[in-house]
Design an enzyme around this catalytic site. Structure first.
Site, mmCIF file in Angstrom:
data_model
loop_
_atom_site.group_PDB
_atom_site.id
_atom_site.type_symbol
_atom_site.label_atom_id
_atom_site.label_comp_id
_atom_site.label_asym_id
_atom_site.label_seq_id
_atom_site.Cartn_x
_atom_site.Cartn_y
_atom_site.Cartn_z
ATOM 1 N N ALA A 169 -5.764 1.787 8.944
ATOM 2 C CA ALA A 169 -5.824 2.289 7.558
ATOM 3 C C ALA A 169 -6.994 3.248 7.341
ATOM 4 O O ALA A 169 -7.235 3.671 6.218
ATOM 5 C CB ALA A 169 -5.902 1.120 6.585
ATOM 6 N N THR A 170 -7.721 3.590 8.396
ATOM 7 C CA THR A 170 -8.895 4.460 8.213
ATOM 8 C C THR A 170 -8.529 5.938 8.159
ATOM 9 O O THR A 170 -9.388 6.773 7.871
ATOM 10 C CB THR A 170 -9.911 4.263 9.363
ATOM 11 N N GLY A 174 -4.952 9.050 8.174
ATOM 12 C CA GLY A 174 -3.545 9.429 8.310
ATOM 13 C C GLY A 174 -2.540 8.551 7.579
ATOM 14 O O GLY A 174 -2.686 8.235 6.395
ATOM 15 N N ARG A 230 -11.013 0.432 13.259
ATOM 16 C CA ARG A 230 -12.344 0.232 13.842
ATOM 17 C C ARG A 230 -13.454 0.752 12.935
ATOM 18 O O ARG A 230 -14.560 0.243 12.943
ATOM 19 C CB ARG A 230 -12.444 0.928 15.208
ATOM 20 N N ASN A 289 0.891 0.158 12.179
ATOM 21 C CA ASN A 289 0.721 1.604 12.204
ATOM 22 C C ASN A 289 -0.302 2.082 13.229
ATOM 23 O O ASN A 289 -0.152 3.182 13.778
ATOM 24 C CB ASN A 289 0.317 2.050 10.783
ATOM 25 N N TYR A 295 2.780 8.391 26.572
ATOM 26 C CA TYR A 295 2.885 8.204 25.110
ATOM 27 C C TYR A 295 4.339 7.909 24.749
ATOM 28 O O TYR A 295 4.625 6.979 23.983
ATOM 29 C CB TYR A 295 2.362 9.432 24.351
ATOM 30 N N LYS A 325 6.050 4.522 22.931
ATOM 31 C CA LYS A 325 6.850 4.533 21.698
ATOM 32 C C LYS A 325 8.299 4.078 21.971
ATOM 33 O O LYS A 325 8.934 3.506 21.084
ATOM 34 C CB LYS A 325 6.787 5.913 21.036
ATOM 35 N N GLU A 374 -4.939 13.016 11.803
ATOM 36 C CA GLU A 374 -5.950 13.147 12.871
ATOM 37 C C GLU A 374 -5.307 12.986 14.262
ATOM 38 O O GLU A 374 -5.984 13.059 15.277
ATOM 39 C CB GLU A 374 -7.035 12.082 12.691
#
Ligand code: NDP
Ligand code: 8X3
Length: 252
Positions: free
Chosen positions: A10-11, A13, A34, A87, A153, A157, A189
Site C-alpha cells: 500500500a506504499t 501505485g 516495507r 497486491n 516475471y 504471474k 513505480e
C-alpha cells in the site's frame, strides 16, 4: 460494524490507490509494505479524510517469519478481514534467460509467489473462521502471455494465475470469493523498480500512449469487491485502450 480490507503493497501505485478507494467506501484498513513512513503518512491522511480506522503493518513479504509475526500480532478485531488485496509485487530486470540475474529471479519469485502465499495462508484461515471473505489477487497480462526477456516475471504471474484458480477451488466450501485482476500497462513505480531506479528508461515504457493509472485498477477492484454476495468475478484482464497484447501497444 465497518468492514475490513487488508491491502499489501500500500506504499505506492495500485495498493495505495486501493487504500484510498476502500477508505472512501468506509472500510477500516490494514495496510502493509516495507516503507513504514509512507504507510504512516497514508494512514494519517485517510483517517482524517474518511474517519476510518487503519492499522499499519510494516514487513518484508518475502520473510515468512516477519509475515506471520506481524499479521498474527495484530489485535483480534483485525482478523475479521472481508477483502484481501494481494497486491505487493514487482519485476526486476528484463534479461534473456541465459543472462538472468540470480538475485532478480529470487526477488521476483520470493515476492510475487511466496509472499502472496504467506499472506494468503494466514488470511484465508481468518476468513474461514469468519465464514466469509474475498481474496483479490494482482496477476498481470504477464500471467496470460509471455514476452521476450520477461521470462521469470511472466512465470511468477502465471503462478499467480494458477494459485488464483487453486484458491478458488480450495476455498469454495467456505464461501470465500477469489478473483484475479490482470492489468496491462499501468504507470506506477513498477517500471522504475524493474529498471532499478533508471527513471529515464522507466518513462519510455509509457511514452506515446495513455497508460492506465493506479486509480483505474483500484476502481475496478472496488467494482469486483462490491458485487452482490452471490456474484464472483473470477478473472479480469484490463488494458489501456492503446494496448492489445503485452507487447502490442499503439504509440503515436
Ligand atoms: P509499485 O512499484 O508502484 O508498488 C509495488 C508495491 O509492492 C509497493 O507498495 C511495495 O512496497 C510493495 N512491495 C514490493 N516488494 C515488497 C516486499 N518485499 N515486501 C513488502 N511489500 C513489497 O507497483 P504497482 O502498484 O504497479 O504493482 C502492484 C502489483 O500490480 C504488482 O503485483 C505488480 O506485479 C502488478 N501489476 C502491475 C502492472 C503495472 O504495469 N504497473 C501491470 C500488471 C500487474 P515497499 O517497497 O514499500 O515494500
Ligand atoms: C506489468 C505489465 O507488461 O510489464 O505486469 O508485464 S508488463
Amino acid at each position: 460494524m465497518a468492514k475490513i480490507a487488508l491491502i499489501t503493497g500500500a506504499t505506492a501505485g495500485i495498493g495505495l490507490a486501493c487504500a484510498e478507494v476502500f477508505a472512501r467506501e468506509g472500510f477500516n484498513l490494514i495496510l502493509t509494505g516495507r516503507r513504514l513512513d509512507r504507510l504512516e503518512q497514508l494512514a494519517d491522511k485517510l483517517n482524517k479524510k474518511y474517519n476510518v480506522e487503519i492499522a499499519v503493518s510494516s514487513f518484508d513479504i518475502r520473510n515468512r517469519e516477519q509475515v506471520i509475526e506481524n499479521l498474527e500480532g495484530l489485535p483480534a478485531k483485525w482478523r475479521k478481514v472481508n477483502v484481501l488485496v494481494n497486491n505487493a509485487g514487482l519485476s526486476q530486470g528484463l534479461d534473456p534467460i541465459q543472462n538472468g540475474n540470480y538475485d532478480d529471479w529470487d526477488t521476483m519469485i520470493d515476492t510475487n509467489i511466496k509472499g502472496l502465499l504467506y499472506v494468503s495462508r494466514i488470511v484465508s484461515n481468518w476468513m474461514i473462521e469468519h465464514g466469509k471473505g474475498h481474496i483479490i489477487n494482482l496477476g498481470s497480462i504477464a500471467g496470460k502471455e509471455v514476452y521476450a526477456n520477461g521470462n521469470v516475471y511472466c512465470a511468477t504471474k502465471h503462478a499467480v494465475d494458477a494459485l488464483n484458480k487453486g484458491m478458488r477451488i480450495d476455498l469454495l466450501p467456505h464461501g470465500i470469493k477469489v478473483t484475479a485482476i490482470h492489468p496491462g500497462a499501468v504507470e506506477t513505480e513498477f517500471s522504475e523498480v524493474r529498471f532499478k531506479g533508471d527513471k529515464e528508461r522507466a518513462k519510455k515504457v509509457y511514452e506515446g500512449f495513455e497508460p492506465l493509472v493506479a486509480a483505474d485498477i483500484a476502481e475496478t477492484i472496488w467494482f469486483v469487491a462490491s458485487r452482490p454476495a452471490h456474484v464472483n468475478i473470477n478473472d479480469l484482464v484490463i488494458m489501456p485502450t492503446a494496448q492489445a497484447t503485452a507487447t502490442n501497444i499503439f504509440r503515436q
